[in-house]
Enzyme design. Structure first.
Site, PDB file in Angstrom:
ATOM      1  CD  GLU A   1      -0.350   6.992   6.366  1.00 24.20           C
ATOM      2  OE1 GLU A   1       0.712   7.000   7.011  1.00 24.20           O
ATOM      3  OE2 GLU A   1      -0.764   5.991   5.727  1.00 24.20           O
TER       4      GLU A   1
ATOM      5  CG  ASP B   1      -1.790   1.235   1.350  1.00 24.90           C
ATOM      6  OD1 ASP B   1      -2.400   1.605   0.329  1.00 24.90           O
ATOM      7  OD2 ASP B   1      -1.883   1.841   2.437  1.00 24.90           O
ATOM      8  CB  SER B   2       0.213   4.809  -0.509  1.00 24.56           C
ATOM      9  OG  SER B   2      -0.937   4.904   0.306  1.00 24.56           O
TER      10      SER B   2
ATOM     11  CE1 TYR C   1       2.407   5.411  -3.553  1.00 26.89           C
ATOM     12  CE2 TYR C   1       1.221   3.481  -4.326  1.00 26.89           C
ATOM     13  CZ  TYR C   1       2.388   4.071  -3.893  1.00 26.89           C
ATOM     14  OH  TYR C   1       3.533   3.310  -3.809  1.00 26.89           O
ATOM     15  N   GLY C   2      -3.331   8.760  -3.852  1.00 29.08           N
ATOM     16  CA  GLY C   2      -4.670   9.130  -4.338  1.00 29.08           C
ATOM     17  C   GLY C   2      -4.751  10.441  -5.086  1.00 29.08           C
TER      18      GLY C   2
ATOM     19  CB  CYS D   1      -9.531   4.563   0.571  1.00 29.42           C
ATOM     20  SG  CYS D   1      -7.884   5.067   1.123  1.00 29.42           S
ATOM     21  CB  THR D   2      -6.584  -0.188   2.205  1.00 24.70           C
ATOM     22  OG1 THR D   2      -5.507   0.623   1.713  1.00 24.70           O
ATOM     23  CG2 THR D   2      -7.015  -1.157   1.134  1.00 24.70           C
ATOM     24  CG  HIS D   3      -5.138   4.999   4.519  1.00 22.55           C
ATOM     25  ND1 HIS D   3      -4.577   4.524   3.368  1.00 22.55           N
ATOM     26  CD2 HIS D   3      -4.111   5.510   5.259  1.00 22.55           C
ATOM     27  CE1 HIS D   3      -3.267   4.743   3.394  1.00 22.55           C
ATOM     28  NE2 HIS D   3      -2.956   5.335   4.524  1.00 22.55           N
TER      29      HIS D   3
ATOM     30  CB  CYS E   1      -3.179   0.442  -2.433  1.00 21.33           C
ATOM     31  SG  CYS E   1      -3.278   2.162  -2.954  1.00 21.33           S
ATOM     32  CG  ASN E   2      -9.651   0.592  -2.658  1.00 20.68           C
ATOM     33  OD1 ASN E   2     -10.611  -0.030  -3.089  1.00 20.68           O
ATOM     34  ND2 ASN E   2      -9.273   0.494  -1.391  1.00 20.68           N
ATOM     35  CB  THR E   3      -4.981   4.729  -5.299  1.00 24.59           C
ATOM     36  OG1 THR E   3      -5.849   5.349  -4.345  1.00 24.59           O
ATOM     37  CG2 THR E   3      -4.540   5.745  -6.331  1.00 24.59           C
TER      38      THR E   3
END
Ligand code: DGL
Length: 275
Positions: free
Chosen positions: A156, A14-15, A46-47, A188-190, A77-79
């Site tokens: 984050e 992921d980012s 990344y988004g 979004c995985t966040h 990561c979806n992006t």
């Protein structure tokens, strides 16, 4: 050849810390598997980047993960799934899966009124990929996308329960509430880390879909089908879970320990630009 070794680890990337929500699900559902995780903390987010850039980053990460002799890769990561999965998977001789198909499938199962909301990064929402995949699975479903660019920095920063997060979330989600959706994909995985805030704002009648759960299931089925699932009796050879980042390793270690079921002892920083 390393990639045919069924006891090799699975690469997950992921980012940043978001993909840990997917790693956590893999740990729960396939506890015998080993994981090598990479978080691109130096180049996040990344988004808000272009497809070319995210594809370049993803290729570098895949090259790095191959040096760790992984047997399969999960783009957590979806992006990166939206921008790079197709290309990266077509270039790879080991299986590569993303999170979007899994999330779309779970949403299609969950909706009763055929009105689904999807939240994600600007990149993911602007591709319209969830709408496309959901409508291929079941034509006629209405999909409402909403980009939520401030969620990733809030996560984050660890602001899971904070009045600033509440305020931002309420602005983003009010648009979707007006659409009478009964299902909301956390695209979004966040975002699963902000689940309690979303639950409160959306109410009990909206199903929140976390694609991580279905992604881990998909990985489990895939490994089994290809007879690449790890033999639980095999010797572990080193740490079961290994973590790498492109910056701020200590910060990542603390974060990962807070959200994973097991303490993370060490995160190694690498120079991803070398790959
Ligand atoms: N967690 C990532 C996703 O699922 C991206 C976050 C970001 O770097 O913008 O899209």
């Amino acid at each position: 050849m390393s990639h045919t070794d069924r006891n090799a680890p699975v690469g997950v990337f992921d980012s940043g810390v978001g993909g840990l929500t997917v790693a956590r699900e893999i740990m729960r559902q396939i506890p015998e598997e080993r994981i090598v995780y990479f978080g691109d903390t130096a180049r996040l987010p990344y988004g808000s980047k272009s497809k070319d850039t995210v594809l370049r980053y993803s290729r570098q990460i895949v090259r790095f993960l191959r040096t760790q002799e992984v047997k399969a890769i999960v783009i957590a990561c979806n992006t990166a799934s939206a921008y790079a999965l197709e290309t990266v998977a077509s270039e790879s001789d080991i299986p590569v899966i993303g999170v979007i198909n899994a999330g779309a499938r779970a949403a299609v199962h969950a909706t009763k009124n055929g009105r689904i909301g999807v939240i994600g990064t600007v990149a993911t929402i602007s591709t319209g990929i969830y709408t496309e995949v959901i409508r291929t699975m079941r034509p006629g479903i209405e999909v409402f996308g909403k980009a939520c660019p401030l969620f990733v920095p809030l996560v984050e920063e660890g602001l899971f329960h904070d009045s600033v997060t509440d305020e931002v979330a309420s602005r983003y989600l009010s648009v979707l509430k007006e659409k009478y959706i009964d299902t909301l994909v956390l695209g979004c995985t966040h975002y699963p880390l902000l689940r309690s805030t979303m639950r409160r704002l959306m109410g009990e009648n909206v199903t929140l879909v976390n694609p991580a759960y279905e992604t881990a299931l998909e990985l489990k089925d895939l490994l089994k089908e290809k007879e690449m699932n790890r033999d639980p009796a095999a010797e572990m050879q080193g740490e079961q879970y290994q973590f790498f980042v492109s910056d701020l390793a200590d910060q990542f270690t603390n974060f990962a320990t807070a959200i994973l079921p097991k303490e993370v002892k060490e995160t190694r920083k690498i120079n991803i630009e070398e790959y």
